[in-house]
Design a protein around this motif. Sequence first.
Motif, short mmCIF file in Angstrom:
data_model
loop_
_atom_site.label_atom_id
_atom_site.label_comp_id
_atom_site.label_asym_id
_atom_site.label_seq_id
_atom_site.Cartn_x
_atom_site.Cartn_y
_atom_site.Cartn_z
N ALA A 1 0.83 -1.20 0.00
CA ALA A 1 0.00 0.00 0.00
C ALA A 1 0.86 1.26 0.00
N ARG A 2 1.94 1.24 0.78
CA ARG A 2 2.83 2.39 0.86
C ARG A 2 3.55 2.60 -0.46
N ALA A 3 4.06 1.51 -1.04
CA ALA A 3 4.79 1.60 -2.32
C ALA A 3 3.86 2.07 -3.43
N ARG A 4 2.66 1.52 -3.45
CA ARG A 4 1.69 1.90 -4.47
C ARG A 4 1.34 3.39 -4.36
N GLY A 5 1.17 3.86 -3.13
CA GLY A 5 0.86 5.27 -2.92
C GLY A 5 1.97 6.18 -3.45
N ALA A 6 3.21 5.80 -3.18
CA ALA A 6 4.35 6.60 -3.66
C ALA A 6 4.41 6.62 -5.18
N LEU A 7 4.17 5.47 -5.79
CA LEU A 7 4.19 5.40 -7.26
C LEU A 7 3.05 6.22 -7.87
N LEU A 8 1.88 6.16 -7.25
CA LEU A 8 0.76 6.94 -7.75
C LEU A 8 1.05 8.44 -7.66
N ARG A 9 1.68 8.87 -6.59
CA ARG A 9 2.02 10.29 -6.46
C ARG A 9 3.05 10.70 -7.51
N GLY A 10 4.04 9.84 -7.74
CA GLY A 10 5.04 10.14 -8.76
C GLY A 10 4.43 10.20 -10.15
N ARG A 11 3.54 9.25 -10.42
CA ARG A 11 2.87 9.23 -11.72
C ARG A 11 2.02 10.48 -11.91
N ALA A 12 1.35 10.90 -10.84
CA ALA A 12 0.51 12.09 -10.92
C ALA A 12 1.33 13.33 -11.24
#
Length: 210
Positions: A125-136
């Motif tokens: 969940a933490r890794a996915r959140g970081a990737l989503l923020r980077g992608r955004a």
Amino acid sequence: MPKQVDHQERRETIARALWRVVEQRGATHLTLREVAQEAGVSLGQLQHYFGSRAELLAFAMDLAGEQSALRVGRALAGLGERPHPRRVLRAMLVELLPLHADARATSRMSAAYVLEALHDEQVRARARGALLRGRAMVEQVVRQAIADGLIAADRDPVVETDLLLALTGFTTLLELDVVEPAAALTAVDRHLDRLFEVGVPRSGVDGVAG
């Protein structure tokens, strides 16, 4: 008087030791004991700051992300308040590739973190959140470039963002010496050229190929 301990500095020292373990010996050696030895502290001291491998990994990844953002900022420094989005995207993409020591450490840390995420829901969940923020962040740059007329209006910002991030797939090819750094950078530049073909001509964006 006893020496005051800077706890944040100690945590960062341990995190950097973790980077070195992953970079030099691989994720298979990523145990708290190995990291403690590399950091020059006892296992008990390390566990005072990090109660688990997942907690240490999370902190190390956050620190790596902060350092990467600082390097991107330095790469764009002096280009004004609104650097050309092509420069911004190139700086972001290049930083994600293992082309220098710090980026290699971050890249290998990320690989270890992904492996951990596959077997730990909290880490996932933490890794996915970081990737989503980077992608955004990447998508925001693309959308603004379209709005400013620097990228064709008929381009889909979601698809273009995915294609840009797909270029980070060069990481494995670079790490295993399948592709040379110059070839990877050429591919990144060619893709950006095509993306911005309706915007400022290549000659108008000085130094982007270097």
